[in-house]
Design an enzyme around this catalytic site. Structure first.
Site, mmCIF file in Angstrom:
data_model
loop_
_atom_site.group_PDB
_atom_site.id
_atom_site.type_symbol
_atom_site.label_atom_id
_atom_site.label_comp_id
_atom_site.label_asym_id
_atom_site.label_seq_id
_atom_site.Cartn_x
_atom_site.Cartn_y
_atom_site.Cartn_z
ATOM 1 N N HIS A 281 0.819 -1.214 0.000
ATOM 2 C CA HIS A 281 0.000 0.000 0.000
ATOM 3 C C HIS A 281 0.852 1.263 0.000
ATOM 4 O O HIS A 281 1.878 1.346 0.662
ATOM 5 C CB HIS A 281 -1.024 0.004 1.133
ATOM 6 C CG HIS A 281 -0.472 0.043 2.518
ATOM 7 N ND1 HIS A 281 -0.131 1.217 3.152
ATOM 8 C CD2 HIS A 281 -0.220 -0.941 3.419
ATOM 9 C CE1 HIS A 281 0.289 0.945 4.379
ATOM 10 N NE2 HIS A 281 0.258 -0.349 4.567
ATOM 11 N N GLU A 327 -4.987 1.790 2.390
ATOM 12 C CA GLU A 327 -5.067 0.572 3.205
ATOM 13 C C GLU A 327 -5.319 0.926 4.666
ATOM 14 O O GLU A 327 -6.132 0.306 5.341
ATOM 15 C CB GLU A 327 -3.759 -0.229 3.091
ATOM 16 C CG GLU A 327 -3.824 -1.617 3.742
ATOM 17 C CD GLU A 327 -3.430 -1.632 5.209
ATOM 18 O OE1 GLU A 327 -3.719 -2.623 5.887
ATOM 19 O OE2 GLU A 327 -2.851 -0.647 5.704
ATOM 20 N N GLU A 328 -4.619 1.962 5.134
ATOM 21 C CA GLU A 328 -4.577 2.225 6.575
ATOM 22 C C GLU A 328 -5.942 2.530 7.185
ATOM 23 O O GLU A 328 -6.258 2.052 8.258
ATOM 24 C CB GLU A 328 -3.612 3.374 6.882
ATOM 25 C CG GLU A 328 -2.147 3.063 6.602
ATOM 26 C CD GLU A 328 -1.568 2.006 7.539
ATOM 27 O OE1 GLU A 328 -2.304 1.434 8.342
ATOM 28 O OE2 GLU A 328 -0.355 1.760 7.440
ATOM 29 N N ASP A 355 3.723 -6.233 3.379
ATOM 30 C CA ASP A 355 3.237 -5.181 4.282
ATOM 31 C C ASP A 355 3.528 -5.536 5.743
ATOM 32 O O ASP A 355 2.696 -5.355 6.618
ATOM 33 C CB ASP A 355 1.731 -4.951 4.056
ATOM 34 C CG ASP A 355 1.203 -3.771 4.871
ATOM 35 O OD1 ASP A 355 2.013 -2.965 5.349
ATOM 36 O OD2 ASP A 355 -0.023 -3.661 5.038
HETATM 37 ZN ZN LIG Z 1 0.747 -1.390 6.309
#
Ligand SMILES: [Zn+2]
Length: 459
Positions: A281, A327-328, A355
């Site tokens: 990401h 993503e976060e 990740d």
């Molecule tokens: Zn991450």
């Protein structure tokens, strides 16, 4: 020699020559990465010229441009943006917190706490909230103490269980206090929440990360405390001190905006309509450079493409590097990617993610059928010289999981050593200086080797 034994002999002989050839080829990939990798240099540019890049922020757009430019420069045949709606959460200034209590001499003691509001949380304006703090060690205790919670600041102090060798397991277990702790406290009338940072670090940096409100309950402000402050506060409360807490955050949402997955492809020669995704990401929390989380995964994924191209490998299938948006605090990029794949009826063979930080690689975690898993396990000897010693059955990362769910695609993620990741994950020390160049490169070369084998043999 019976016919059966002869057949076995042939089979092993074939496998041996196959692996010999592959081991030579993977050595070539390794040499290319270890001699000519651009991963660290690319990470340096991302960290130092873009920096923080939360969804919807100006940094996000700069990062997308960095992604396009870098994928082009590293040799992608085709680079494009896939738009998706993203949330735009902003911190709105410095988060402030403190406590006051009566010291040994009877004087009032005032301490400032180092805090970060949790992602997706809502602030409480300029005046903040002042209330007595109540220590809650776990959700069982919350239920027992629920009548005492009203009008207070709930302090969740659930530490990483040190007995887990894999720190990700401790993170998974403690993570529920960050995600659903605020709403569970709000249910019993709490005014705000302090959470112990999801870390086992030796410093006092607070670690943010997203929380998720139950929309039927008041959305109370919540912030993570550094571990030294958390220990100090827990000690005071255990001693029976009356501690008055203070929290001010200005966090809020701006309207959704349009972000992008950044995609670069290396076209397949035999099955161009079959895809192998390798990605990470692009977004990061607002408080640091997002060097390990997940700049490292981004530059490793790009390095897979660069290295394979540089040694003249022509993939059978199309290799897609995807730098996922958001993503976060939303996963909207990953969901969009899977939706698009489904609506276009694309054929996705495998999707690999990085990740978990750019640390020394140890394993791949794979989510696939037992037959596929068995096939991949036979490749393990090829990885041993480069530090991957295990293929673990499991999920695969957050960004590839929608593809696994929607398309039943085989998914996987790199599992590097986990001991140091949560010292800096979502904290202000997640900076380039804490990434070790060779560890980053070893991760990339193992990813490239796995992509090569899946491309060559299928799954
Ligand atoms: Zn991450």
């Amino acid at each position: 020699m019976s016919r059966f034994v002869f057949f076995l002999f042939l089979l092993f002989d074939f496998r041996a020559t196959g692996q010999d050839h592959d081991s030579v080829f993977i050595r070539k990939i390794a040499d290319e990465v270890l001699l000519n990798s651009q991963a660290y240099r690319n990470l340096e540019v991302l960290c130092k010229t873009v920096g923080a890049r939360l969804a919807g922020s100006p940094g996000m757009y700069k990062a997308e441009q960095w992604g396009v430019n870098t994928l082009k420069a590293m040799g992608a045949d085709k680079v494009y943006l896939q738009p998706c709606s993203v949330p735009r959460w902003v911190r709105g200034g410095k988060d402030e917190a403190g406590i006051t209590y009566q010291g040994r001499t009877g004087k009032q003691v005032k301490n400032t706490l180092d805090v970060l509001a949790l992602g997706n949380s809502l602030g409480n304006g300029k005046n903040g909230v002042r209330a007595p703090v109540i220590l809650i060690n776990n959700f069982n205790e919350l239920e027992q103490e629920k009548d005492k919670v009203k009008g207070k600041i709930v302090f969740y102090n659930y530490p990483f269980d040190p007995r887990y060798v894999q720190q990700g397991t401790a993170y998974g277990e403690s993570g529920v206090y960050r995600r659903s702790g605020p709403s569970r406290a709000a249910k019993y009338g709490a005014l705000a929440v302090f959470t112990r940072s999801l870390s086992s670090s030796s410093d006092n940096n607070p670690h943010t990360g997203s929380t998720s409100y139950d929309t039927t309950l008041p959305k109370i402000p919540c912030a993570a405390l550094g571990l030294k402050d958390a220990d100090m506060l827990a000690r005071l409360l255990k001693e029976g001190k009356r501690v008055e807490g203070y929290l001010k955050t200005m966090a809020h949402f701006l309207p959704d905006t349009v972000g992008h997955n950044v995609i670069g492809e290396l076209a397949g020669s035999e099955f161009p309509e079959e895809y192998i995704t390798v990605g990470a990401h692009l977004d990061s929390w607002d408080v640091a450079e997002g060097a390990h989380d997940d700049g490292a995964g981004c530059v490793q994924s790009i390095e897979v493409l660069r290295a394979l191209k540089a040694i003249g490998y022509r993939p059978k299938r199309t290799i897609r590097v995807v730098l996922f948006a958001n993503e976060e605090n939303g996963l909207r990029g990953a969901n969009k990617y899977a939706e698009d794949a489904q609506s276009k009826n694309e054929k996705h063979l495998f999707a690999l993610e990085s990740d978990n930080g750019g640390f020394q690689p140890r394993a791949f975690e794979l989510g696939m059928t037992p037959v596929q898993m068995n096939k991949v396990r036979h490749w393990l000897p090829l990885f041993l010289p480069y530090g991957v010693y295990e293929f673990i059955e499991g999920g695969g990362g957050a960004d590839v999981s929608p593809l696994g769910k929607v398309m039943k695609t085989a998914i996987g993620e790199l599992r590097p050593d986990s001991q140091r990741y949560f010292d800096l994950h979502h904290a202000r020390n997640d900076v380039l200086e804490n990434v070790q160049r060779r560890e980053l490169e070893l991760g990339a070369l193992n990813m490239a080797a796995l992509v090569y084998l899946v491309d060559k043999y299928g799954l």
